[in-house]
Write a protein that holds these residues in place. Structure first.
Motif, PDB file in Angstrom:
ATOM      1  N   GLY A 281       0.788  -1.233   0.000  1.00  0.00           N
ATOM      2  CA  GLY A 281       0.000   0.000   0.000  1.00  0.00           C
ATOM      3  C   GLY A 281       0.812   1.270   0.000  1.00  0.00           C
ATOM      4  N   GLY A 282       2.125   1.161   0.259  1.00  0.00           N
ATOM      5  CA  GLY A 282       2.969   2.346   0.284  1.00  0.00           C
ATOM      6  C   GLY A 282       3.735   2.534  -1.006  1.00  0.00           C
ATOM      7  N   TRP A 283       4.320   3.730  -1.151  1.00  0.00           N
ATOM      8  CA  TRP A 283       5.186   4.022  -2.288  1.00  0.00           C
ATOM      9  C   TRP A 283       6.635   3.831  -1.868  1.00  0.00           C
ATOM     10  CZ3 TRP A 283       0.280   5.472  -2.937  1.00  0.00           C
ATOM     11  CH2 TRP A 283      -0.226   5.608  -4.244  1.00  0.00           C
ATOM     12  N   PRO A 284       7.512   3.506  -2.800  1.00  0.00           N
ATOM     13  CA  PRO A 284       8.913   3.264  -2.445  1.00  0.00           C
ATOM     14  C   PRO A 284       9.698   4.556  -2.281  1.00  0.00           C
ATOM     15  CG  PRO A 284       8.622   2.985  -4.793  1.00  0.00           C
ATOM     16  CD  PRO A 284       7.244   3.256  -4.235  1.00  0.00           C
ATOM     17  N   VAL A 285      10.780   4.473  -1.535  1.00  0.00           N
ATOM     18  CA  VAL A 285      11.759   5.549  -1.436  1.00  0.00           C
ATOM     19  C   VAL A 285      12.821   5.294  -2.495  1.00  0.00           C
ATOM     20  CG1 VAL A 285      13.560   6.539   0.022  1.00  0.00           C
ATOM     21  CG2 VAL A 285      11.333   5.965   1.009  1.00  0.00           C
ATOM     22  N   ARG A 286      13.079   6.275  -3.339  1.00  0.00           N
ATOM     23  CA  ARG A 286      13.983   6.073  -4.461  1.00  0.00           C
ATOM     24  C   ARG A 286      15.412   6.493  -4.151  1.00  0.00           C
ATOM     25  NH1 ARG A 286      11.138   4.585  -8.833  1.00  0.00           N
ATOM     26  NH2 ARG A 286      12.988   4.800 -10.137  1.00  0.00           N
ATOM     27  N   TRP A 287      15.612   7.307  -3.098  1.00  0.00           N
ATOM     28  CA  TRP A 287      16.977   7.731  -2.800  1.00  0.00           C
ATOM     29  C   TRP A 287      17.696   6.684  -1.960  1.00  0.00           C
ATOM     30  CZ3 TRP A 287      12.661  10.373  -0.889  1.00  0.00           C
ATOM     31  CH2 TRP A 287      12.451  10.315   0.495  1.00  0.00           C
ATOM     32  N   ARG A 288      18.990   6.885  -1.765  1.00  0.00           N
ATOM     33  CA  ARG A 288      19.836   5.899  -1.108  1.00  0.00           C
ATOM     34  C   ARG A 288      19.428   5.710   0.354  1.00  0.00           C
ATOM     35  NH1 ARG A 288      24.409   4.027  -3.011  1.00  0.00           N
ATOM     36  NH2 ARG A 288      24.629   5.811  -4.435  1.00  0.00           N
ATOM     37  N   GLN A 289      19.240   4.458   0.737  1.00  0.00           N
ATOM     38  CA  GLN A 289      18.890   4.130   2.110  1.00  0.00           C
ATOM     39  C   GLN A 289      20.136   3.700   2.873  1.00  0.00           C
ATOM     40  OE1 GLN A 289      15.621   4.720   3.249  1.00  0.00           O
ATOM     41  NE2 GLN A 289      15.838   5.723   1.260  1.00  0.00           N
ATOM     42  N   TRP A 290      20.275   4.179   4.096  1.00  0.00           N
ATOM     43  CA  TRP A 290      21.501   3.915   4.851  1.00  0.00           C
ATOM     44  C   TRP A 290      21.236   3.350   6.247  1.00  0.00           C
ATOM     45  CZ3 TRP A 290      22.313   6.910   9.330  1.00  0.00           C
ATOM     46  CH2 TRP A 290      21.411   7.965   9.500  1.00  0.00           C
ATOM     47  N   ALA A 291      19.969   3.308   6.682  1.00  0.00           N
ATOM     48  CA  ALA A 291      19.622   2.741   7.987  1.00  0.00           C
ATOM     49  C   ALA A 291      18.167   2.282   7.935  1.00  0.00           C
ATOM     50  CB  ALA A 291      19.825   3.757   9.112  1.00  0.00           C
ATOM     51  N   PRO A 292      17.820   1.171   8.593  1.00  0.00           N
ATOM     52  CA  PRO A 292      16.446   0.653   8.510  1.00  0.00           C
ATOM     53  C   PRO A 292      15.393   1.651   8.975  1.00  0.00           C
ATOM     54  CG  PRO A 292      17.921  -1.003   9.433  1.00  0.00           C
ATOM     55  CD  PRO A 292      18.714   0.258   9.343  1.00  0.00           C
ATOM     56  N   ALA A 293      15.653   2.387  10.062  1.00  0.00           N
ATOM     57  CA  ALA A 293      14.646   3.301  10.591  1.00  0.00           C
ATOM     58  C   ALA A 293      14.326   4.427   9.624  1.00  0.00           C
ATOM     59  CB  ALA A 293      15.112   3.882  11.929  1.00  0.00           C
ATOM     60  N   THR A 294      15.344   4.927   8.947  1.00  0.00           N
ATOM     61  CA  THR A 294      15.090   6.047   8.040  1.00  0.00           C
ATOM     62  C   THR A 294      14.203   5.621   6.879  1.00  0.00           C
ATOM     63  OG1 THR A 294      17.103   5.636   6.745  1.00  0.00           O
ATOM     64  CG2 THR A 294      17.301   7.077   8.656  1.00  0.00           C
ATOM     65  N   ALA A 295      14.419   4.434   6.356  1.00  0.00           N
ATOM     66  CA  ALA A 295      13.575   3.938   5.266  1.00  0.00           C
ATOM     67  C   ALA A 295      12.144   3.749   5.740  1.00  0.00           C
ATOM     68  CB  ALA A 295      14.146   2.634   4.722  1.00  0.00           C
ATOM     69  N   LEU A 296      11.982   3.193   6.931  1.00  0.00           N
ATOM     70  CA  LEU A 296      10.648   2.957   7.471  1.00  0.00           C
ATOM     71  C   LEU A 296       9.899   4.265   7.676  1.00  0.00           C
ATOM     72  CD1 LEU A 296       8.727   0.735   8.580  1.00  0.00           C
ATOM     73  CD2 LEU A 296       9.690   1.189  10.833  1.00  0.00           C
ATOM     74  N   GLU A 297      10.596   5.292   8.185  1.00  0.00           N
ATOM     75  CA  GLU A 297       9.936   6.564   8.461  1.00  0.00           C
ATOM     76  C   GLU A 297       9.689   7.379   7.196  1.00  0.00           C
ATOM     77  OE1 GLU A 297      11.872   7.029  12.940  1.00  0.00           O
ATOM     78  OE2 GLU A 297      12.433   8.442  11.362  1.00  0.00           O
ATOM     79  N   ILE A 304       2.218   9.792   1.247  1.00  0.00           N
ATOM     80  CA  ILE A 304       1.293  10.927   1.342  1.00  0.00           C
ATOM     81  C   ILE A 304       1.501  11.884   0.179  1.00  0.00           C
ATOM     82  CG2 ILE A 304       0.734  12.990   2.691  1.00  0.00           C
ATOM     83  CD1 ILE A 304       1.327  11.247   5.210  1.00  0.00           C
ATOM     84  N   GLU A 305       2.759  12.175  -0.142  1.00  0.00           N
ATOM     85  CA  GLU A 305       3.022  13.120  -1.225  1.00  0.00           C
ATOM     86  C   GLU A 305       2.635  12.549  -2.584  1.00  0.00           C
ATOM     87  OE1 GLU A 305       3.534  16.196  -0.547  1.00  0.00           O
ATOM     88  OE2 GLU A 305       3.575  15.612   1.557  1.00  0.00           O
ATOM     89  N   ALA A 306       2.806  11.249  -2.777  1.00  0.00           N
ATOM     90  CA  ALA A 306       2.381  10.634  -4.041  1.00  0.00           C
ATOM     91  C   ALA A 306       0.875  10.780  -4.223  1.00  0.00           C
ATOM     92  CB  ALA A 306       2.789   9.163  -4.062  1.00  0.00           C
ATOM     93  N   LEU A 307       0.128  10.503  -3.184  1.00  0.00           N
ATOM     94  CA  LEU A 307      -1.328  10.617  -3.268  1.00  0.00           C
ATOM     95  C   LEU A 307      -1.760  12.065  -3.487  1.00  0.00           C
ATOM     96  CD1 LEU A 307      -2.341   8.163  -0.420  1.00  0.00           C
ATOM     97  CD2 LEU A 307      -2.813   7.856  -2.858  1.00  0.00           C
ATOM     98  N   ARG A 308      -1.092  13.000  -2.839  1.00  0.00           N
ATOM     99  CA  ARG A 308      -1.432  14.409  -3.021  1.00  0.00           C
ATOM    100  C   ARG A 308      -1.171  14.854  -4.455  1.00  0.00           C
ATOM    101  NH1 ARG A 308       1.305  18.355   0.661  1.00  0.00           N
ATOM    102  NH2 ARG A 308      -0.436  19.696   0.048  1.00  0.00           N
ATOM    103  N   THR A 309      -0.074  14.383  -5.036  1.00  0.00           N
ATOM    104  CA  THR A 309       0.226  14.739  -6.420  1.00  0.00           C
ATOM    105  C   THR A 309      -0.806  14.143  -7.370  1.00  0.00           C
ATOM    106  OG1 THR A 309       2.602  15.002  -6.034  1.00  0.00           O
ATOM    107  CG2 THR A 309       1.913  14.453  -8.276  1.00  0.00           C
ATOM    108  N   LEU A 310      -1.120  12.869  -7.187  1.00  0.00           N
ATOM    109  CA  LEU A 310      -2.120  12.241  -8.054  1.00  0.00           C
ATOM    110  C   LEU A 310      -3.464  12.961  -7.950  1.00  0.00           C
ATOM    111  CD1 LEU A 310      -1.237   8.491  -7.404  1.00  0.00           C
ATOM    112  CD2 LEU A 310      -0.910   9.754  -9.552  1.00  0.00           C
TER     113      LEU A 310
END
Length: 318
Positions: A281-297, A304-310
């Motif tokens: 149900g979520g959209w992916p993060v396209r930039w470089r991931q360096w820690a599990p928590a940052t990707a999750l957050e 939210i921003e993808a849905l707002r743009t659509l």
């Protein structure tokens, strides 16, 4: 979460799928933001409990110096204020129509306190040293002024008719930086567009945006055909697959960047954005991931921003 009147056999809508993802993974702030934008019928005047709830959640990230910290921008961890956190907070306030008053006055005082010698913002203030942060945003003792940090903040404040002494020199910096851009990269172009979309001098902004659009296309900074991504090299230093698309620059139809793309190019970009919604149900993060928590957050923010743009482009999401 059930949709009123929907067939029991109908596939869940993009919003319904994203809602499940947000409740499962998101921080309280993004839960409140999702409820404001997609569940509350927000947008009227007067009292707005959904907007109040967003403000309350955002306040938890506030710091004593008037800025924001505590990983509000997930790639910067720790309790210290940072310009990128402040920019994130202002975008949240703008999205709920609360970007004004004493709350923004305090943020402007903080921005003044961390400005560089030319009145602009660094991407990372040296106070970040000692706390975890993304390796692609290095901490240095004397950080330079960055359009990446300054442009979106200045444009947003102008769009909300905020007037503060800090804005005068910061605006001059943004004009000089935008109008001198030659060789660039996608995030810098996005920051320039964010400034130009709010800049008060509209003829000057239009002329600058036209030039930036030519730069973005000529330098291959936008993947115009998502079906042929191999034809578009990723900018140096970016993660594999960290392409940028028309909807990344023109996040809403009223953006000056919308004129950079034909209707067909914009439609292909939005089609791709729709398809990017993942099975969870979520959209992916396209930039470089360096820690599990940052990707999750970060993923609920991106969702939210993808849905707002659509929705801004009239795509069916509900």
């Amino acid at each position: 979460m059930a949709e009123t009147g929907a067939s029991p056999h109908a596939a869940p809508s993009p919003v319904a799928r994203a809602e499940h993802f947000v409740w499962l993974t998101a921080r309280v702030l993004e839960q409140r933001r999702f409820a404001y934008h997609f569940l509350s019928g927000a947008g009227g005047t007067g009292a707005d409990p959904a907007a109040d709830a967003v403000e309350t959640a955002l306040a938890a990230y506030g710091t004593v110096d008037g800025g924001y910290g505590y990983a509000l921008e997930p790639d910067l961890r720790g309790p210290v204020s940072q310009p990128l956190h402040a920019g994130h907070a202002l975008r949240v306030l703008d999205s709920i129509r609360r970007c004004g008053g004493q709350r923004v006055e305090r943020v402007c005082r903080y921005l003044t306190s961390v400005s560089t010698s030319d009145g602009a913002l660094p991407a990372i203030h040296p106070s970040q040293r000692g706390y975890p942060s993304a390796p692609f945003v290095p901490v240095v003792d004397d950080p330079p002024s960055e359009l990446l940090a300054t442009g979106p903040v200045v444009g947003l404040l102008h769009r909300n008719e905020v007037w503060h002494a800090w804005l005068f020199r910061a605006t001059d910096f943004c004009w000089a930086a935008v109008e001198s851009l030659e060789k660039s990269h996608p995030y810098e172009i996005e920051a320039a567009v964010a400034f130009l979309d709010g800049a008060p001098d509209r003829p000057r902004a239009q002329a600058a945006a036209d030039r930036l659009g030519r730069i973005a296309r000529e330098q291959g900074l936008v993947a115009l055909d998502p079906e042929r991504l191999d034809a578009y090299p990723v900018a140096p230093g970016y993660a594999p697959g960290e392409h940028h698309f028309a909807h990344d620059y023109a996040k809403a139809p009223e953006s000056l960047a919308r004129a950079w793309f034909t209707d067909e190019e914009m439609a292909r970009s939005l089609d791709f954005l729709e398809r990017e919604q993942q099975e969870d149900g979520g959209w992916p993060v396209r930039w470089r991931q360096w820690a599990p928590a940052t990707a999750l957050e970060a993923r609920p923010i991106v969702t939210i921003e993808a849905l707002r743009t659509l929705r801004a482009y009239g795509r069916p999401i509900a």
